[in-house]
Design an enzyme around this catalytic site. Structure first.
Site, short mmCIF file in Angstrom:
data_model
loop_
_atom_site.label_atom_id
_atom_site.label_comp_id
_atom_site.label_asym_id
_atom_site.label_seq_id
_atom_site.Cartn_x
_atom_site.Cartn_y
_atom_site.Cartn_z
N GLU A 15 33.11 28.61 41.18
CA GLU A 15 33.56 30.09 41.46
C GLU A 15 33.70 30.39 42.96
OE1 GLU A 15 33.74 32.73 39.16
OE2 GLU A 15 33.61 30.95 37.99
N TRP A 72 37.38 29.76 42.97
CA TRP A 72 38.40 30.75 42.55
C TRP A 72 38.44 31.75 43.58
CZ3 TRP A 72 41.31 31.58 38.48
CH2 TRP A 72 41.12 30.88 37.26
N TRP A 84 46.86 48.07 34.19
CA TRP A 84 45.99 47.20 34.89
C TRP A 84 45.50 47.92 36.30
CZ3 TRP A 84 47.30 44.98 39.47
CH2 TRP A 84 48.57 44.64 39.72
#
Length: 478
Positions: free
Chosen positions: A279, A282, A364
């Site tokens: 993570e 990321w 979005w």
């Protein structure tokens, strides 16, 4: 040899590259610019601005222990930054300014302009790598481009970490006291409401708090992270995102704490630690994407062909989503958690984003903006990356035909309905089978005061599939 340390999103004294370099180069003064106009332009949340100011007050105390005075200057936005920084430099005979790099297009432009303005006045500019592990442009494909697929990016990062693990930087020793007083830290800024006491209590300020959270997570929870991180009713995540976004704790500190919990391994050993480091990478990937593909900083889709998606203008449905009254319990619980706490569990961020962009077929960018306006951990790279992933418009995005069903996601990740009961109390009396989809009970047995779903899930899924299938392969102008 007077130095200036200009703090931005790096509000800590430990493991701070620019601060360490400044203090090793000469007597150092610190500066922070309060720029409400810029924060409004970036849709920064009131809770986030309040969190920055509270952390700035704690930083001032930590700097005082190092005999570093902290000056606070107010300007509307970053257009005034060159003159403000130069004025401080002239006032205190500064010969060099130190900063830690930031990566959005506005941040990069600001720094280029300040650097150019200072160079005209023979003031040196030193920019340091601090916010991420690897300098943008140093992790590239074989053809020399920025990665578009996370797994390939991670592979190169692993190779780098094996050979050049980023080291922690020691906190500088206290310098000789300066004949300059620190400025008072403002408690509020015009245009940003003060959040509730309950929200503030969830997010105490300061390095000490951040490092305690990190250590508790490394000692007690990271080993179970892979198995528990997707369940919002469990304390399965680190709760460090707000501290990372403000730079109160560094990615290096997080990496080293994880390595210490896993015998120095980052790609083998405990699956929980490996997943958490994944993570962190990321987060790194999305920062590199800001630099390699600056259009994502300009509200543009990464996959340019998706600019042609026929997004719906549906203000009433958008408002229902924003206010947590969609009639889908897991969606409403997640949105109410965001509104009350300034934070949302990561699994829920994906669920509500897919619901907005696929089931409601709403742009979005509406969701990205709403999140930034409410998240205490709002970060351009991570927020944009997550939204574009969910909307199938971004780097390494979910395929457009992979659409989360909020009811099955709810059943899987909140099986007993514990999270839903916490945030949607009008459903608290339902059993663990019915709480995920009260509409299935029918009008006679459905709980009063809770709306029916604003959209038919199967039909809306087909509508989204058709919208994406009909995209032409043509590229729109960048």
């Amino acid at each position: 040899m007077q130095q200036l340390m200009w703090f931005r999103s790096d509000l800590r004294t430990q493991d701070n590259t620019a601060l360490s370099h400044a203090m090793s180069s000469g007597a150092t003064i610190a500066l922070y610019l309060v720029t409400p106009g810029q924060w409004q332009r970036h849709d920064d949340a009131p809770s986030k601005v309040d969190f920055w100011l509270r952390n700035l007050a704690e930083l001032s105390k930590a700097l005082a222990a190092l005999n570093v005075p902290l000056l606070v200057r107010h300007c509307h936005d970053w257009h005034e930054a060159p003159a403000q920084v130069a004025e401080v430099c002239h006032e205190h005979n500064i010969i060099a300014v130190h900063v830690n790099e930031e990566y959005g297009i506005n941040e990069s432009l600001r720094d280029r302009q300040v650097c150019a303005y200072l160079s005209q006045q023979a003031i040196a500019w030193h920019s340091h790598l601090d916010q991420i592990f690897f300098k943008p442009g140093s992790v590239l494909t074989r053809s020399g481009g920025y990665f578009q697929v996370y797994s390939q990016f991670r592979k190169v990062c692993y190779e780098r970490l094996h050979t050049a693990l980023p080291a922690l930087i020691a906190q500088p020793k206290a310098q000789t006291p300066q004949a300059i007083s620190s400025d008072t830290i403002p408690e509020t800024v015009e245009g940003f409401a003060t959040p509730s006491d309950s929200l503030r209590l969830l997010w105490p300020a300061g390095e000490e708090e951040a490092l305690q959270r990190l250590q508790r997570f490394a000692d007690e929870q990271v080993a179970y992270y892979k198995d528990e991180r997707d369940f919002p009713a469990k304390p399965g995540t680190s709760q460090l995102s707000a501290y990372l976004a403000a730079g109160v704790v560094s990615p290096r500190q997080c990496l080293h704490a994880a390595l210490a919990a896993n015998q120095g391994e980052f790609d083998s050993g405990n699956p929980g630690v490996v997943t958490w480091i994944n993570e962190l990478l990321w987060r790194e990937f999305y920062k590199h994407t800001l630099v390699g593909y600056p259009r994502v900083s300009r509200h543009r889709a990464f996959r340019l062909e998706t600019e042609a998606v026929p997004w719906r203008h549906a203000p009433e449905e958008l408002a229902a989503w924003q206010e947590g009254r969609t009639g889908l319990p897991i969606i409403d619980a997640a949105m109410r958690q965001l509104l009350e706490t300034g934070w949302m569990h990561n699994r829920l961020r994906m669920i509500v984003a897919m619901f907005l962009t696929k089931n409601l077929l709403i742009d979005w960018r509406e969701g990205e903006r709403f999140f930034m306006r409410h998240l205490i951990d709002g970060d351009l790279a991570a927020n944009n990356g997550g939204w574009q992933w969910s909307a199938s418009t971004g780097t390494d995005a979910a395929p457009y035909f992979r659409i989360f069903n909020p009811i099955s996601q709810s059943q899987k990740f909140d099986p007993d309905g514990q999270f839903i009961r916490q945030w949607v109390p009008e459903l608290a009396g339902l059993n663990k089978r019915d709480i995920h989809d009260p509409s299935a009970l029918g009008g006679l047995f459905a709980p009063s005061g809770y709306p029916r779903p604003i959209v038919d899930l199967p039909r809306s899924r087909e509508r989204a599939l058709a919208a994406f299938k009909n995209l032409s392969a043509r590229e729109v102008p960048a």
